[in-house]
Design an enzyme around this catalytic site. Structure first.
Site, PDB file in Angstrom:
ATOM      1  N   ASN A 108     -12.192  14.970   2.741  1.00  0.00           N
ATOM      2  CA  ASN A 108     -13.843  13.531   1.989  1.00  0.00           C
ATOM      3  C   ASN A 108     -14.936  14.250   2.129  1.00  0.00           C
ATOM      4  OD1 ASN A 108     -14.388  10.721   1.263  1.00  0.00           O
ATOM      5  ND2 ASN A 108     -14.040  11.146   3.660  1.00  0.00           N
ATOM      6  N   HIS A 118     -18.386  12.073   3.064  1.00  0.00           N
ATOM      7  CA  HIS A 118     -19.251  10.902   3.575  1.00  0.00           C
ATOM      8  C   HIS A 118     -20.590  11.057   3.286  1.00  0.00           C
ATOM      9  CE1 HIS A 118     -18.903   7.001   5.730  1.00  0.00           C
ATOM     10  NE2 HIS A 118     -19.962   7.962   6.809  1.00  0.00           N
ATOM     11  N   LYS A 158       1.022  -1.375   0.355  1.00  0.00           N
ATOM     12  CA  LYS A 158       0.088  -0.028  -0.239  1.00  0.00           C
ATOM     13  C   LYS A 158       0.815   0.821   0.756  1.00  0.00           C
ATOM     14  CE  LYS A 158      -4.097   2.327   2.849  1.00  0.00           C
ATOM     15  NZ  LYS A 158      -5.049   2.098   2.992  1.00  0.00           N
TER      16      LYS A 158
HETATM   17  C1  GAR Z   1     -20.839   9.243  -2.185  1.00  0.00           C
HETATM   18  O1  GAR Z   1     -22.648   9.079  -1.672  1.00  0.00           O
HETATM   19  C2  GAR Z   1     -20.205   9.185  -0.872  1.00  0.00           C
HETATM   20  O2  GAR Z   1     -19.995  10.731  -0.304  1.00  0.00           O
HETATM   21  C3  GAR Z   1     -20.056   8.610  -0.851  1.00  0.00           C
HETATM   22  O3  GAR Z   1     -19.260   7.303  -1.889  1.00  0.00           O
HETATM   23  C4  GAR Z   1     -20.307   8.274  -2.753  1.00  0.00           C
HETATM   24  C5  GAR Z   1     -19.403   8.244  -3.931  1.00  0.00           C
HETATM   25  O4  GAR Z   1     -20.825   8.606  -4.884  1.00  0.00           O
HETATM   26  N1  GAR Z   1     -18.263   7.706   0.268  1.00  0.00           N
HETATM   27  C6  GAR Z   1     -18.736   7.028   0.596  1.00  0.00           C
HETATM   28  O5  GAR Z   1     -19.323   6.458   1.632  1.00  0.00           O
HETATM   29  C7  GAR Z   1     -16.832   7.033   1.716  1.00  0.00           C
HETATM   30  N2  GAR Z   1     -16.996   6.709   2.737  1.00  0.00           N
HETATM   31  P1  GAR Z   1     -20.494   9.517  -6.241  1.00  0.00           P
HETATM   32  O6  GAR Z   1     -19.044   8.656  -7.067  1.00  0.00           O
HETATM   33  O7  GAR Z   1     -20.966   9.821  -7.556  1.00  0.00           O
HETATM   34  O8  GAR Z   1     -20.063  10.717  -6.113  1.00  0.00           O
END
Ligand code: GAR
Length: 202
Positions: free
Chosen positions: A109, A111, A67
């Protein structure tokens, strides 16, 4: 207005990437997406970036022994492309110390829950199963934990009686597309004062 270089990491659909690119184009964000990196060769986010002539690469973690090596390659590329701020937009991996090192307080980020509730994967499903009446989304500064960094902005949405994870996700996503560009703008304008867990908006 300054034109800051923004890096985006996305693993999938890329609707938040789109919201960020749109906010750069319409001048809401004083910057441009300088580079998009995905860990997933099939991510639709790669197409979205390419359509807007933004350099976009898949860096596949499985091509590296560790990683740390993967993150070093990602970090080097962001630096090469003049990225000042990394925005994780549906990037489904925990960021390790190698990538974080060069971007401390320069990585955000989004969330899909009201942190500290429901960190990690499937946040909307967790919220529906738990039976909360309100959920939402959170933009936070990235630290070494899983969705634990200082909170910049949050938006609240109601959870409705017959919500499924899908219907709740859609309602939350609308808010994500609003608060993520706002948070990026605030950070790039130097209007976030981060002290411990607290983020003051100046
Ligand atoms: C979004 O809902 C984001 O908040 C979530 O993934 C989705 C991506 O959508 N992120 C997480 O869950 C991170 N832990 P997108 O690719 O259409 O932006």
């Amino acid at each position: 207005m300054s034109d800051h270089g923004i890096g985006v990491m996305a693993s999938g659909r890329g609707s938040n990437l789109q919201a960020i690119m749109d906010a750069c184009s319409d001048g809401t964000i004083p910057g441009h997406v300088a580079l998009m990196i995905s860990d997933n060769p099939d991510a639709y986010a790669l197409h979205r970036a390419s359509k807007e002539n933004i350099p976009a690469f898949c860096i596949n973690p499985t091509s590296f022994d560790t990683k740390d090596q993967y993150e070093q390659a990602v970090s080097d590329l962001f630096i090469e492309y003049g990225v000042e701020l990394i925005c994780l937009a549906g990037y489904m991996r925990l960021v390790g110390p190698v990538l974080l090192k060069n971007f401390v307080t320069k990585m955000l980020n989004i969330h899909p829950a009201l942190l500290p509730s429901f960190p990690g994967l499937h946040a909307q499903e967790q919220a529906v199963s738990y039976g909360v009446k309100y959920s939402g989304c959170t933009v936070h500064v990235v630290d070494e934990g899983m969705d634990t960094g200082p909170i910049v902005l949050q938006a609240v949405v109601p959870v409705i009686q017959d919500d499924t994870p899908d219907s709740l996700s859609k309602r939350i996503l609308e808010q994500e597309h609003k608060i993520y560009p706002q948070a990026i703008k605030l950070l790039l304008e130097g209007r976030l004062k981060i002290e411990g867990r607290k983020v003051e908006i100046l």
